[in-house]
Design an enzyme around this catalytic site. Structure first.
Site, PDB file in Angstrom:
ATOM      1  N   ARG A 191      88.453  70.441 119.872  1.00 14.53           N
ATOM      2  CA  ARG A 191      86.998  70.734 120.028  1.00 14.53           C
ATOM      3  C   ARG A 191      86.324  70.676 118.577  1.00 14.53           C
ATOM      4  O   ARG A 191      85.050  71.281 118.322  1.00 14.53           O
ATOM      5  CB  ARG A 191      86.726  72.184 120.644  1.00 14.53           C
ATOM      6  CG  ARG A 191      87.079  72.034 121.969  1.00 14.53           C
ATOM      7  CD  ARG A 191      86.543  71.251 123.233  1.00 14.53           C
ATOM      8  NE  ARG A 191      87.283  71.027 124.316  1.00 14.53           N
ATOM      9  CZ  ARG A 191      88.482  70.720 124.644  1.00 14.53           C
ATOM     10  NH1 ARG A 191      88.839  69.735 123.810  1.00 14.53           N
ATOM     11  NH2 ARG A 191      89.049  70.780 125.701  1.00 14.53           N
ATOM     12  N   SER A 234      82.274  75.264 128.718  1.00 16.39           N
ATOM     13  CA  SER A 234      83.159  76.381 127.906  1.00 16.39           C
ATOM     14  C   SER A 234      82.232  77.165 127.092  1.00 16.39           C
ATOM     15  O   SER A 234      81.530  76.402 126.421  1.00 16.39           O
ATOM     16  CB  SER A 234      84.414  75.773 127.362  1.00 16.39           C
ATOM     17  OG  SER A 234      85.304  75.375 128.544  1.00 16.39           O
ATOM     18  N   GLU A 257      82.376  77.616 121.591  1.00 12.48           N
ATOM     19  CA  GLU A 257      82.602  76.148 121.675  1.00 12.48           C
ATOM     20  C   GLU A 257      81.146  75.474 121.903  1.00 12.48           C
ATOM     21  O   GLU A 257      81.020  74.134 121.460  1.00 12.48           O
ATOM     22  CB  GLU A 257      83.315  75.869 123.110  1.00 12.48           C
ATOM     23  CG  GLU A 257      83.624  74.365 123.359  1.00 12.48           C
ATOM     24  CD  GLU A 257      84.782  74.050 124.209  1.00 12.48           C
ATOM     25  OE1 GLU A 257      85.782  74.796 124.441  1.00 12.48           O
ATOM     26  OE2 GLU A 257      84.864  73.000 124.918  1.00 12.48           O
TER      27      GLU A 257
HETATM   28  C1  LIG Z   1      80.709  71.855 134.396  1.00 20.38           C
HETATM   29  C2  LIG Z   1      80.844  71.504 133.049  1.00 20.38           C
HETATM   30  C3  LIG Z   1      82.115  71.160 132.696  1.00 20.38           C
HETATM   31  C4  LIG Z   1      82.816  70.893 131.387  1.00 20.38           C
HETATM   32  N1  LIG Z   1      83.868  70.542 131.181  1.00 20.38           N
HETATM   33  C5  LIG Z   1      84.413  70.281 129.929  1.00 20.38           C
HETATM   34  C6  LIG Z   1      86.031  70.010 130.100  1.00 20.38           C
HETATM   35  O1  LIG Z   1      86.739  69.965 130.694  1.00 20.38           O
HETATM   36  N2  LIG Z   1      86.393  69.520 128.857  1.00 20.38           N
HETATM   37  C7  LIG Z   1      85.347  69.617 127.457  1.00 20.38           C
HETATM   38  O2  LIG Z   1      85.858  69.136 126.462  1.00 20.38           O
HETATM   39  N3  LIG Z   1      84.039  69.755 127.967  1.00 20.38           N
HETATM   40  C8  LIG Z   1      83.763  70.216 129.065  1.00 20.38           C
HETATM   41  N4  LIG Z   1      82.249  70.302 129.158  1.00 20.38           N
HETATM   42  C9  LIG Z   1      81.233  70.430 127.938  1.00 20.38           C
HETATM   43  C10 LIG Z   1      80.755  69.141 127.814  1.00 20.38           C
HETATM   44  O3  LIG Z   1      80.477  68.449 128.842  1.00 20.38           O
HETATM   45  C11 LIG Z   1      81.478  68.345 126.717  1.00 20.38           C
HETATM   46  O4  LIG Z   1      81.691  68.911 125.474  1.00 20.38           O
HETATM   47  C12 LIG Z   1      80.704  67.097 126.192  1.00 20.38           C
HETATM   48  O5  LIG Z   1      81.548  66.073 125.512  1.00 20.38           O
HETATM   49  C13 LIG Z   1      79.293  67.212 125.500  1.00 20.38           C
HETATM   50  O6  LIG Z   1      78.701  65.971 125.747  1.00 20.38           O
HETATM   51  P1  LIG Z   1      77.430  65.700 125.911  1.00 20.38           P
HETATM   52  O7  LIG Z   1      76.972  64.444 125.508  1.00 20.38           O
HETATM   53  O8  LIG Z   1      76.670  66.417 126.758  1.00 20.38           O
HETATM   54  O9  LIG Z   1      76.856  66.484 124.363  1.00 20.38           O
HETATM   55  P2  LIG Z   1      75.700  67.520 123.961  1.00 20.38           P
HETATM   56  O10 LIG Z   1      76.124  68.703 125.029  1.00 20.38           O
HETATM   57  O11 LIG Z   1      74.457  67.014 124.567  1.00 20.38           O
HETATM   58  O12 LIG Z   1      76.001  67.780 122.628  1.00 20.38           O
HETATM   59  C14 LIG Z   1      76.987  68.604 122.248  1.00 20.38           C
HETATM   60  C15 LIG Z   1      77.157  68.411 120.556  1.00 20.38           C
HETATM   61  O13 LIG Z   1      77.330  66.965 120.411  1.00 20.38           O
HETATM   62  C16 LIG Z   1      76.317  66.454 119.516  1.00 20.38           C
HETATM   63  N5  LIG Z   1      76.271  65.060 120.131  1.00 20.38           N
HETATM   64  C17 LIG Z   1      75.821  64.602 121.259  1.00 20.38           C
HETATM   65  N6  LIG Z   1      75.845  63.367 121.377  1.00 20.38           N
HETATM   66  C18 LIG Z   1      76.055  62.924 119.959  1.00 20.38           C
HETATM   67  C19 LIG Z   1      76.102  61.672 119.149  1.00 20.38           C
HETATM   68  N7  LIG Z   1      75.782  60.493 120.105  1.00 20.38           N
HETATM   69  N8  LIG Z   1      76.101  61.590 118.050  1.00 20.38           N
HETATM   70  C20 LIG Z   1      76.561  62.575 117.300  1.00 20.38           C
HETATM   71  N9  LIG Z   1      76.400  63.841 117.839  1.00 20.38           N
HETATM   72  C21 LIG Z   1      76.097  64.090 119.444  1.00 20.38           C
HETATM   73  C22 LIG Z   1      75.102  67.398 119.826  1.00 20.38           C
HETATM   74  O14 LIG Z   1      74.308  67.191 118.736  1.00 20.38           O
HETATM   75  C23 LIG Z   1      75.777  68.668 119.910  1.00 20.38           C
HETATM   76  O15 LIG Z   1      76.401  69.375 118.901  1.00 20.38           O
HETATM   77  C24 LIG Z   1      81.794  70.880 130.209  1.00 20.38           C
HETATM   78  C25 LIG Z   1      80.492  71.102 130.544  1.00 20.38           C
HETATM   79  C26 LIG Z   1      80.130  71.348 131.820  1.00 20.38           C
HETATM   80  C27 LIG Z   1      78.583  71.602 132.220  1.00 20.38           C
END
Ligand SMILES: Cc1cc2nc3c(=O)[nH]c(=O)nc-3n(C[C@H](O)[C@H](O)[C@H](O)COP(=O)(O)OP(=O)(O)OC[C@H]3O[C@@H](n4cnc5c(N)ncnc54)[C@H](O)[C@@H]3O)c2cc1C
Length: 296
Positions: A164, A213, A284
């Site tokens: 992570r 998480s 996380e």
């Molecule tokens: C129901 C549910 C289930 C989930 N299950 C999992 C799982 O099984 N495993 C897991 O690892 N995670 C899980 N997650 C968490 C989440 O989906 C992941 O961490 C995902 O990778 C976040 O991606 P995002 O694009 O939504 O990023 P965001 O939540 O929008 O941002 C997260 C971080 O990434 C940065 N970021 C986003 N896009 C970029 C980019 N293009 N360049 C640089 N930085 C960026 C943001 O600034 C922030 O710091 C879950 C979430 C939910 C709601």
């Protein structure tokens, strides 16, 4: 300076996060191309404003008073994905579901583990997202990262992906991600995805507003969710935020939650786990804006 992308002010971020809380971005833009993205980042540098990125906001808590930065949401070309032989080339803002769809249609496997991760390719790099024993590290070939100095291609090694976490810092935008996949019949991909989604539905709240998480699993044998549950916190509520009765490492928005409610709940869970198990849980979920947990 001339900017090739509209810079808006005061855009609400609560509708861009899965938990649905948080205030506005002081500045906000949706770059559609690499040029627009570079323009926006250059504008922020010249204005002395920090750059932040929102993917699908699925692991994000935004301060209730908002964020004093230029917040970017990658769109257009930067949210699409294409296949080149056995590689999937995704814009940083491409939803994992889009990536998976493209891969399956092209008869490529290896990305199935991401089916239950509701984020983007770029967000996955920042988080080194993972599930079912695989993470971005297993499939990532390289990424294009943009900051005020320009765009550069970085290798998987340089991204230093670990549990992570990865090397890009706030202000560094992942504009493109190249995944290395392997040939697999679409029907097989479909069957694996159906099985993984069913497993997910059986153990986690899938129809509630959450941000995934809350805490990272510590290096001890016990998981974060188990420890929070052992502290009797399942269903514990502060304001509109509730520790999920289904899985204690999730916080649900019961309808009118604020980010402050969620942070207070996190602080309470962290304090109780520390008192009972002597473990310092690390969050996380990423914070946007001046948010922090109180010291233990
Ligand atoms: C129901 C549910 C289930 C989930 N299950 C999992 C799982 O099984 N495993 C897991 O690892 N995670 C899980 N997650 C968490 C989440 O989906 C992941 O961490 C995902 O990778 C976040 O991606 P995002 O694009 O939504 O990023 P965001 O939540 O929008 O941002 C997260 C971080 O990434 C940065 N970021 C986003 N896009 C970029 C980019 N293009 N360049 C640089 N930085 C960026 C943001 O600034 C922030 O710091 C879950 C979430 C939910 C709601």
């Amino acid at each position: 300076m001339e900017v090739g992308v509209a810079i808006e002010e005061g855009v609400a971020l609560s509708r861009l996060t899965t938990i649905g809380t948080g205030g506005p971005a002081r500045f906000f833009a949706r770059p559609h191309t690499l040029d627009e993205l570079q323009d926006a980042v250059a504008w922020a540098a010249s204005a002395g404003v920090d750059v932040e990125v929102v993917g699908l906001g699925s692991n994000l808590l935004v301060h209730d008073e908002g964020v004093d930065a230029l917040v970017l949401r990658l769109d257009g070309e930067l949210a699409q994905a294409r296949v080149e032989r056995t590689e999937l080339v995704a814009g940083g803002g491409a939803a994992n579901a889009v990536c998976l769809h493209r891969a399956r249609a092209a008869g490529l496997g290896g990305f199935e583990f991401a089916s239950a991760i509701p984020g983007t390719a770029g967000g996955g790099v920042r988080m080194n997202a993972g599930a079912y024993g695989s993470d971005w590290r297993d499939v990532l070939v390289s990424a294009v990262v943009v900051d005020a100095a320009g765009a550069r291609t970085v290798t998987a090694d340089e991204l230093d992906l670990a549990y992570r976490r990865s090397s890009p810092r706030p202000g560094e935008v992942v504009a493109e991600v190249r995944f290395g996949l392997t040939p697999r019949p679409p029907d097989e991909v479909k069957a694996v995805v159906a099985d993984l989604l069913a497993q997910r539905k059986a153990t986690q709240p899938t129809n509630k507003r959450t941000f995934g998480s809350v805490f990272k699993n510590p290096s001890t044998e016990a998981g974060a969710g188990w420890m929070v549950e052992e502290c009797g916190l399942k269903g514990h509520r502060i304001g509109g935020a509730v520790i999920s009765p289904r899985h204690a490492n999730f916080i649900e928005n019961a309808g009118d939650a604020t980010t402050a409610d969620a942070v207070a709940l996190m602080a309470e869970a962290r304090r109780r786990v520390h008192d009972r198990f002597g473990v310092e849980l690390e969050h996380e979920v990423k914070f946007l804006g001046p948010l922090e947990l109180p010291p233990l």
